[in-house]
Design a protein around this motif. Structure first.
Motif, PDB file in Angstrom:
ATOM      1  N   ASP A  49       1.000  -1.302   0.121  1.00 37.58           N
ATOM      2  CA  ASP A  49       0.213  -0.102   0.162  1.00 37.58           C
ATOM      3  C   ASP A  49       0.907   1.273  -0.150  1.00 37.58           C
ATOM      4  OD1 ASP A  49      -2.404  -1.416  -0.253  1.00 37.58           O
ATOM      5  OD2 ASP A  49      -2.609  -0.992   2.032  1.00 37.58           O
ATOM      6  N   ARG A  50       2.035   1.141   0.860  1.00 39.55           N
ATOM      7  CA  ARG A  50       2.948   2.230   0.892  1.00 39.55           C
ATOM      8  C   ARG A  50       3.672   2.837  -0.411  1.00 39.55           C
ATOM      9  NH1 ARG A  50       7.112   2.717   5.183  1.00 39.55           N
ATOM     10  NH2 ARG A  50       8.188   4.448   4.513  1.00 39.55           N
ATOM     11  N   ARG A  53       1.191   4.137  -2.695  1.00 39.50           N
ATOM     12  CA  ARG A  53       0.517   5.584  -2.389  1.00 39.50           C
ATOM     13  C   ARG A  53       1.756   6.326  -3.041  1.00 39.50           C
ATOM     14  NH1 ARG A  53      -1.194   4.412   2.616  1.00 39.50           N
ATOM     15  NH2 ARG A  53       0.852   4.736   3.524  1.00 39.50           N
ATOM     16  N   SER A  54       3.079   6.197  -2.463  1.00 41.09           N
ATOM     17  CA  SER A  54       4.156   6.860  -2.970  1.00 41.09           C
ATOM     18  C   SER A  54       4.095   7.174  -4.567  1.00 41.09           C
ATOM     19  CB  SER A  54       5.340   6.429  -2.818  1.00 41.09           C
ATOM     20  OG  SER A  54       5.597   6.108  -1.409  1.00 41.09           O
TER      21      SER A  54
END
Ligand code: GLN
Length: 281
Positions: A49-50, A53-54
């Motif tokens: 997810d991270r 997102r980035s």
């Protein structure tokens, strides 16, 4: 991964970005800390997810024309990796010609170590490339921007050449003592009129003080030509990057000053005059 890459390509293409696939791939490589071959091999593996997102945040920035190099904080020049931010111009491939020319004339310089002075160091691309290629030289570099000097120092340290370059914050010659065998510079050389037609990536994001060279684009060259004669050893070289179409006017200024001879010019890979050289009489 493939899905979000394709989605990013689509978003960037729709926003009018000229190289949507390349840019999306480079951004994703930096998010995942892999190179492009490794990226292609990852194929359909999932992003965390991270990471997702980035990646989406970066694509959104690129969509608004921010250059990829500022988003990822890095640009390759002379096969070295340079940290860049919005205080410095992103190194251009054609500036490697300036480095090549300095390296070409160095063996003919009698003074050892050769004393080289760079005006307007920016990210440090030129000085760091030179210092990394040739041990036997003494570099002094100035920039009017203390933020640029901070970036250049960091890049010199990254390349392991910090002890070979002395940095000074100041305008042009910054009242330096001493004389040099070579003065090298990639000064701002975009004219006011040309500036308006630059792509948004450049015009809206890169520091205008590193781009704008007065009404004709050659004001800084003029000051370097006039001031440089006091700082160059007889037989020393002045080597500057120039804009397409500025050659004749600069040859005129060099001759008019009465301090230079042996004027020559090198073209870039697109065939434009790009680097002008002259020798102090
Ligand atoms: N080559 C840069 C450009 O095209 C300009 C560099 C400069 O002004 N020194 O944007």
């Amino acid at each position: 991964m493939q899905g979000c890459l394709e989605e990013a390509v689509k978003v960037l293409r729709k926003a009018g970005i000229v190289t949507p696939r390349l840019d999306a791939e480079v951004l994703l490589c930096h998010v995942l800390h892999v190179d492009r071959t490794q990226l292609l091999m990852r194929g359909h593996s999932l992003l965390t997810d991270r990471e997702l997102r980035s990646f989406r945040q970066w694509v959104a920035r690129r969509k608004l024309n921010e250059p990829v190099a500022y988003i990822v904080g890095e640009k390759e020049f002379w096969s070295l990796s340079f940290y860049v931010n919005r205080h410095v111009l992103i190194p251009r491939p054609e500036t490697e010609i300036l480095v090549e020319e300095v390296l070409r004339i160095l063996p003919g310089i009698e003074h050892r170590p050769a004393r080289i002075f760079e005006i307007g160091i920016g990210s440090g691309a030129i000085s760091v490339a030179l210092a990394a290629s040739q041990e036997n030289m003494q570099m002094v570099a100035t920039d009017i921007s203390s933020e640029a000097i901070a970036v250049a120092r960091l890049n010199a340290a990254k390349a392991g050449v910090a002890e070979r370059i002395q940095f000074f914050v100041g305008s042009l010659f910054a009242d330096l003592p001493g004389v040099f065998d070579v003065i090298v510079s990639n000064p701002p050389y975009i004219s006011d009129e040309e500036f308006l037609s630059l792509p948004d990536d450049v015009r809206k994001f890169e520091p205008s003080e590193a781009l704008l060279g007065g009404s004709e684009g050659i004001s800084l060259h003029r000051e370097i030509i006039n001031g440089g004669s006091q700082y160059l050893e007889a037989g020393g070289y002045l080597i500057m990057e120039i804009g397409a179409g500025q050659r004749r006017r600069l040859e005129g200024l060099l001759l008019q000053s009465g301090s230079y001879a042996n004027i020559s010019c090198r073209q870039d890979y697109a065939g434009f005059d790009r680097v002008i050289l002259a020798r102090r009489i």
